[in-house]
Design a protein around this motif. Sequence first.
Motif, PDB file in Angstrom:
ATOM      1  N   THR A  75       0.838  -1.258   0.077  1.00  0.00           N
ATOM      2  CA  THR A  75       0.057   0.085   0.083  1.00  0.00           C
ATOM      3  C   THR A  75       0.823   1.286  -0.152  1.00  0.00           C
ATOM      4  O   THR A  75       1.645   1.360   0.727  1.00  0.00           O
ATOM      5  CB  THR A  75      -1.124   0.145   1.345  1.00  0.00           C
ATOM      6  OG1 THR A  75      -0.008  -0.107   2.526  1.00  0.00           O
ATOM      7  CG2 THR A  75      -2.050  -1.115   1.220  1.00  0.00           C
ATOM      8  N   VAL A  76       0.689   2.127  -0.916  1.00  0.00           N
ATOM      9  CA  VAL A  76       1.188   3.287  -0.898  1.00  0.00           C
ATOM     10  C   VAL A  76       0.572   4.642  -0.516  1.00  0.00           C
ATOM     11  O   VAL A  76      -0.673   4.843  -0.689  1.00  0.00           O
ATOM     12  CB  VAL A  76       1.564   3.575  -2.589  1.00  0.00           C
ATOM     13  CG1 VAL A  76       2.293   5.117  -2.856  1.00  0.00           C
ATOM     14  CG2 VAL A  76       2.184   2.563  -3.157  1.00  0.00           C
ATOM     15  N   SER A  77       1.324   5.438   0.453  1.00  0.00           N
ATOM     16  CA  SER A  77       0.334   6.691   0.878  1.00  0.00           C
ATOM     17  C   SER A  77       0.788   7.921  -0.160  1.00  0.00           C
ATOM     18  O   SER A  77       1.601   7.797  -1.043  1.00  0.00           O
ATOM     19  CB  SER A  77       1.364   7.189   2.265  1.00  0.00           C
ATOM     20  OG  SER A  77       1.123   5.971   3.060  1.00  0.00           O
ATOM     21  N   THR A  78      -0.008   8.925   0.059  1.00  0.00           N
ATOM     22  CA  THR A  78      -0.025  10.026  -0.872  1.00  0.00           C
ATOM     23  C   THR A  78       1.451  10.922  -0.379  1.00  0.00           C
ATOM     24  O   THR A  78       1.908  10.952   0.581  1.00  0.00           O
ATOM     25  CB  THR A  78      -1.207  11.068  -0.235  1.00  0.00           C
ATOM     26  OG1 THR A  78      -2.459  10.345  -0.563  1.00  0.00           O
ATOM     27  CG2 THR A  78      -1.220  12.374  -1.193  1.00  0.00           C
ATOM     28  N   PRO A  79       2.248  11.145  -1.688  1.00  0.00           N
ATOM     29  CA  PRO A  79       3.375  11.674  -1.486  1.00  0.00           C
ATOM     30  C   PRO A  79       3.418  13.039  -0.680  1.00  0.00           C
ATOM     31  O   PRO A  79       2.260  13.751  -0.672  1.00  0.00           O
ATOM     32  CB  PRO A  79       3.554  12.191  -2.733  1.00  0.00           C
ATOM     33  CG  PRO A  79       2.733  11.291  -3.728  1.00  0.00           C
ATOM     34  CD  PRO A  79       1.595  11.027  -2.987  1.00  0.00           C
ATOM     35  N   SER A  80       4.321  13.112   0.160  1.00  0.00           N
ATOM     36  CA  SER A  80       4.502  14.343   0.935  1.00  0.00           C
ATOM     37  C   SER A  80       5.933  15.202   0.746  1.00  0.00           C
ATOM     38  O   SER A  80       6.753  14.508   0.582  1.00  0.00           O
ATOM     39  CB  SER A  80       4.537  13.995   2.413  1.00  0.00           C
ATOM     40  OG  SER A  80       5.233  13.176   2.695  1.00  0.00           O
ATOM     41  N   GLY A  81       5.975  16.481   0.667  1.00  0.00           N
ATOM     42  CA  GLY A  81       7.064  17.048   0.300  1.00  0.00           C
ATOM     43  C   GLY A  81       6.757  18.407  -0.241  1.00  0.00           C
ATOM     44  O   GLY A  81       5.675  19.017  -0.411  1.00  0.00           O
ATOM     45  N   SER A  82       7.866  18.977  -1.031  1.00  0.00           N
ATOM     46  CA  SER A  82       7.670  20.205  -1.483  1.00  0.00           C
ATOM     47  C   SER A  82       7.390  19.998  -3.073  1.00  0.00           C
ATOM     48  O   SER A  82       7.383  18.733  -3.693  1.00  0.00           O
ATOM     49  CB  SER A  82       8.871  21.040  -1.628  1.00  0.00           C
ATOM     50  OG  SER A  82       9.919  20.377  -1.949  1.00  0.00           O
ATOM     51  N   GLU A  83       7.310  20.930  -3.985  1.00  0.00           N
ATOM     52  CA  GLU A  83       7.273  20.493  -5.632  1.00  0.00           C
ATOM     53  C   GLU A  83       8.858  19.898  -5.851  1.00  0.00           C
ATOM     54  O   GLU A  83       8.696  19.673  -7.308  1.00  0.00           O
ATOM     55  CB  GLU A  83       6.836  21.868  -6.203  1.00  0.00           C
ATOM     56  CG  GLU A  83       7.950  23.214  -6.223  1.00  0.00           C
ATOM     57  CD  GLU A  83       7.382  24.310  -6.845  1.00  0.00           C
ATOM     58  OE1 GLU A  83       8.174  25.017  -7.074  1.00  0.00           O
ATOM     59  OE2 GLU A  83       6.399  24.067  -7.409  1.00  0.00           O
ATOM     60  N   THR A  84       9.853  19.952  -5.278  1.00  0.00           N
ATOM     61  CA  THR A  84      10.963  19.783  -5.854  1.00  0.00           C
ATOM     62  C   THR A  84      11.418  18.315  -5.492  1.00  0.00           C
ATOM     63  O   THR A  84      12.196  17.459  -5.852  1.00  0.00           O
ATOM     64  CB  THR A  84      12.093  20.492  -5.755  1.00  0.00           C
ATOM     65  OG1 THR A  84      12.220  21.182  -4.484  1.00  0.00           O
ATOM     66  CG2 THR A  84      11.689  21.870  -6.738  1.00  0.00           C
ATOM     67  N   GLN A  85      10.974  18.011  -3.924  1.00  0.00           N
ATOM     68  CA  GLN A  85      11.546  16.947  -3.442  1.00  0.00           C
ATOM     69  C   GLN A  85      10.703  16.359  -2.341  1.00  0.00           C
ATOM     70  O   GLN A  85       9.834  17.228  -1.588  1.00  0.00           O
ATOM     71  CB  GLN A  85      12.991  17.201  -2.757  1.00  0.00           C
ATOM     72  CG  GLN A  85      13.107  18.206  -1.784  1.00  0.00           C
ATOM     73  CD  GLN A  85      14.471  18.315  -1.152  1.00  0.00           C
ATOM     74  OE1 GLN A  85      15.263  17.537  -1.746  1.00  0.00           O
ATOM     75  NE2 GLN A  85      14.554  19.035  -0.082  1.00  0.00           N
ATOM     76  N   GLY A  86      10.646  15.081  -1.991  1.00  0.00           N
ATOM     77  CA  GLY A  86       9.770  14.518  -0.776  1.00  0.00           C
ATOM     78  C   GLY A  86       9.792  12.978  -0.764  1.00  0.00           C
ATOM     79  O   GLY A  86      10.806  12.388  -1.174  1.00  0.00           O
ATOM     80  N   GLU A  87       8.829  12.807  -0.052  1.00  0.00           N
ATOM     81  CA  GLU A  87       8.927  11.235   0.413  1.00  0.00           C
ATOM     82  C   GLU A  87       7.672  10.497   0.000  1.00  0.00           C
ATOM     83  O   GLU A  87       6.415  11.432   0.153  1.00  0.00           O
ATOM     84  CB  GLU A  87       9.186  10.967   1.870  1.00  0.00           C
ATOM     85  CG  GLU A  87      10.324  11.352   2.397  1.00  0.00           C
ATOM     86  CD  GLU A  87      10.803  11.342   3.686  1.00  0.00           C
ATOM     87  OE1 GLU A  87       9.935  10.909   4.450  1.00  0.00           O
ATOM     88  OE2 GLU A  87      11.824  11.638   4.115  1.00  0.00           O
ATOM     89  N   ILE A  88       7.426   9.267  -0.295  1.00  0.00           N
ATOM     90  CA  ILE A  88       6.445   8.428  -0.701  1.00  0.00           C
ATOM     91  C   ILE A  88       6.486   7.312   0.105  1.00  0.00           C
ATOM     92  O   ILE A  88       7.305   6.224  -0.072  1.00  0.00           O
ATOM     93  CB  ILE A  88       6.291   8.044  -2.093  1.00  0.00           C
ATOM     94  CG1 ILE A  88       6.431   9.355  -3.046  1.00  0.00           C
ATOM     95  CG2 ILE A  88       4.914   7.386  -2.372  1.00  0.00           C
ATOM     96  CD1 ILE A  88       6.183   9.121  -4.494  1.00  0.00           C
TER      97      ILE A  88
END
Length: 208
Positions: free
Chosen positions: A48-61
């Motif tokens: 199961t994959v969560s909604t991506p979190s972070g800025s428009e240039t980098q983040g985590e999934i």
Amino acid sequence: QYVAPYLYAGAVEDQFDYTGGSSYIIYHIENPRKDMKISAYCESDWLTVSTPSGSETQGEIHFNVAPNNSSDPERSAMVYVSYGDIGQTVPIYQTNAQPVIKVEKEAEVFDYKGGSSSFSFTVENPRDHLAASVQQNVGWISDLTLKNGTVSYSVSENNDGAERIGEIIITYGSASARFIVAQQYVAPYLYAGAVEDQFDYTGGSSYI
């Protein structure tokens, strides 16, 4: 000028054992566009994959891997990460070590009188949804109990006229192990003799 966006996505951990677990994908975007958004999904039901979190240039999934209760030795899934019409796949792998029963000793031998005893066992690669069970394959092994990895049992007196062998079978899902119970046989022996076997003409009495 036009410089196309660039997407990088990679998992911090992409190898899991049968117990499953959680990790996350790091994504990095160069030359971002205001009209594009990062998204991710997986078609496998065990990841199961969560909604991506972070800025428009980098983040985590973040994602979760369920325990592997299948019979397959290994399975894999793809997490699809998209940024507009740009996509990248991130493979995730999971092994499946099957349960194995380890018995502390292989057998026990009783004399003809029988008796009671016990032995212990452990299960490697256990599963939360499974429980161990025991049974015997002969009637002269009885009083089977299983508690906290210890099997207790009784053996009746051997009146069969010969040595005999039986088994206690431990089952845990598709795994099984056998404990051998052997019992000796000693034939009865009778001795009879007279204390006095010679009498004179007067007769008399004695005993055997």
